[in-house]
Write an enzyme that holds these catalytic residues in place. Structure first.
Site, short mmCIF file in Angstrom:
data_model
loop_
_atom_site.label_atom_id
_atom_site.label_comp_id
_atom_site.label_asym_id
_atom_site.label_seq_id
_atom_site.Cartn_x
_atom_site.Cartn_y
_atom_site.Cartn_z
N ARG A 26 -8.84 0.41 12.80
CA ARG A 26 -8.17 1.07 13.93
C ARG A 26 -9.20 1.53 14.95
O ARG A 26 -8.95 1.52 16.15
CB ARG A 26 -7.39 2.29 13.43
CG ARG A 26 -6.25 1.93 12.49
CD ARG A 26 -5.52 3.17 12.03
NE ARG A 26 -4.50 2.82 11.06
CZ ARG A 26 -3.41 3.54 10.84
NH1 ARG A 26 -3.21 4.66 11.49
NH2 ARG A 26 -2.52 3.15 9.94
N HIS B 58 -9.37 4.68 -2.50
CA HIS B 58 -8.67 4.84 -1.21
C HIS B 58 -9.57 5.62 -0.27
O HIS B 58 -10.56 6.20 -0.68
CB HIS B 58 -7.35 5.58 -1.43
CG HIS B 58 -6.27 4.72 -1.97
ND1 HIS B 58 -5.16 4.37 -1.24
CD2 HIS B 58 -6.15 4.10 -3.17
CE1 HIS B 58 -4.40 3.57 -1.98
NE2 HIS B 58 -4.98 3.39 -3.16
N ASP C 203 0.85 -1.20 0.00
CA ASP C 203 0.00 0.00 0.00
C ASP C 203 0.89 1.25 0.00
O ASP C 203 1.83 1.35 0.79
CB ASP C 203 -0.88 -0.05 1.27
CG ASP C 203 -1.96 0.99 1.29
OD1 ASP C 203 -2.42 1.40 0.21
OD2 ASP C 203 -2.37 1.39 2.41
#
Ligand code: G3H
Ligand code: 13P
Ligand code: ZN
Length: 322
Positions: free
Chosen positions: A260, A210, A81
């Site tokens: 996250r 993205h 990435d």
């Protein structure tokens, strides 16, 4: 089973999108594999430069090879990435990566083409495919004028030219999203008209989105209720929009921030509720289960849930360069 990214795109194009999830450690890997097996979904594992240096790139590779053995049913590709040229070449040489992303989008068009072209030549010689980026992924900036903002989006004519000149295999496009937990405020959102215009210039060519995390507001609220200080109100991409975007050629949907947030919520709540606990495995187990649950929900939105056996059947007849 590790497959090529091109195989996954060929199967998905125009029908559904593949989730591309960043990993940094064993717990994320376990949750990711469990969730995708439960959803019967193919997926892409993304490794960033930061992830490669967090512990050690060999550690991540070993974790992924182990997962391939632990979950023989899984079908996935391994992707670098946001690589620079040096890291792309390193990953291509390693023989472990299915595809790499060269991110030279901040360079002028010609420079972006030249760098991407060099990576493409090295990659194709080793059967690896290349994602490149054109345009600028934006931020929330409310005060930016609409014309100014649209200028940062990927230009469809330039996109066609860029693909022809660089030889890349997929293109990350600026279509209104940005990285992180603060993407849209007010009425902002995905620019579907721009995706459609790019697809018209590049029919059949895989596009990449993205900054696709949805930043669930209940997740942000729970994190803050457990002592976090995340800005409330700023939203991510509505997960209901993944599938309509996929129908317009978006084959790969990058999701990192949401994972996250799951991690942060689980650990903040865990230690708030159990202040006497100091065994890292206790919250780790909760995180793996919660992350797997999150992956199942994303696979459903992406339309990739239930595609595993069909991908396996097609994987026998390998498709395209890498
Ligand atoms: O787009 C970037 C990904 O979210 C990876 O983030 O570079 O902090 O690993 P990272
Ligand atoms: P998010 O920050 O929206 O998760 O985007 C991740 C990404 O684009 C990784 O390349
Ligand atoms: Zn990204």
């Amino acid at each position: 089973m590790i497959v090529t990214t091109a195989q996954l795109f060929k199967h998905a194009y125009g029908k559904y999108a593949i989730g591309a999830y960043n990993i940094n450690n064993a717990e994320q890997a376990m949750g990711l594999f469990r969730g995708n097996i439960e959803a019967q979904s193919p997926f892409i594992i993304q490794v960033s430069k930061g992830a490669r240096s967090y512990t050690d790139k060999r550690m991540l590779e070993a974790i992924l090879r182990a997962c391939d053995e632990i979950f023989p049913e899984a079908i996935f590709a391994v992707h670098l990435d946001h690589g620079d040229e040096k890291t792309c070449l390193e990953c291509i040489e390693s023989g472990f990566y299915s595809s790499v992303m060269i991110d030279a989008s901040h360079d002028p068009f010609e420079e972006n083409v030249a760098i991407t072209r060099r990576v493409v030549e090295a990659a194709h010689a080793r059967g690896v495919s290349v994602e490149a980026e054109l345009g600028m992924l934006g931020g929330v900036e409310e005060d930016i004028a609409v014309d100014e903002k649209n200028a940062l989006l990927t230009d469809p004519i330039e996109a066609k030219e860029f693909v022809a000149q660089s030889g890349c295999d997929s293109l990350a496009c600026a279509i209104g999203t940005s990285h992180g937990a603060y993407k849209f405020s007010g009425g902002q959102g995905l620019h579907f008209e721009r995706i459609k215009a790019i697809q018209e210039q590049l029919p059949g060519f895989p596009l990449v989105m993205h900054g696709s995390s949805s930043v669930p507001q209940d997740e942000v609220a729970r994190i803050n209720a457990a002592g976090g200080k995340l800005k409330e109100g700023a939203k991510g991409v509505d997960a209901e929009q993944y599938l309509p975007a996929a129908k317009l050629g978006v084959c790969k949907v990058n999701i990192d921030t949401d994972g996250r947030l799951v991690w942060t919520r689980v650990h903040r709540e865990f230690f708030q509720d159990k202040p006497e606990d100091f065994d890292l495995r206790s919250p780790g187990k909760v995180f793996i289960a919660e992350y797997a649950k999150f992956i199942v929900s994303r696979s459903t939105y992406l339309g990739s849930a239930g595609q595993l056996e069909s991908v396996r059947a097609h994987a026998g007849s390998k498709g395209g360069a890498a």
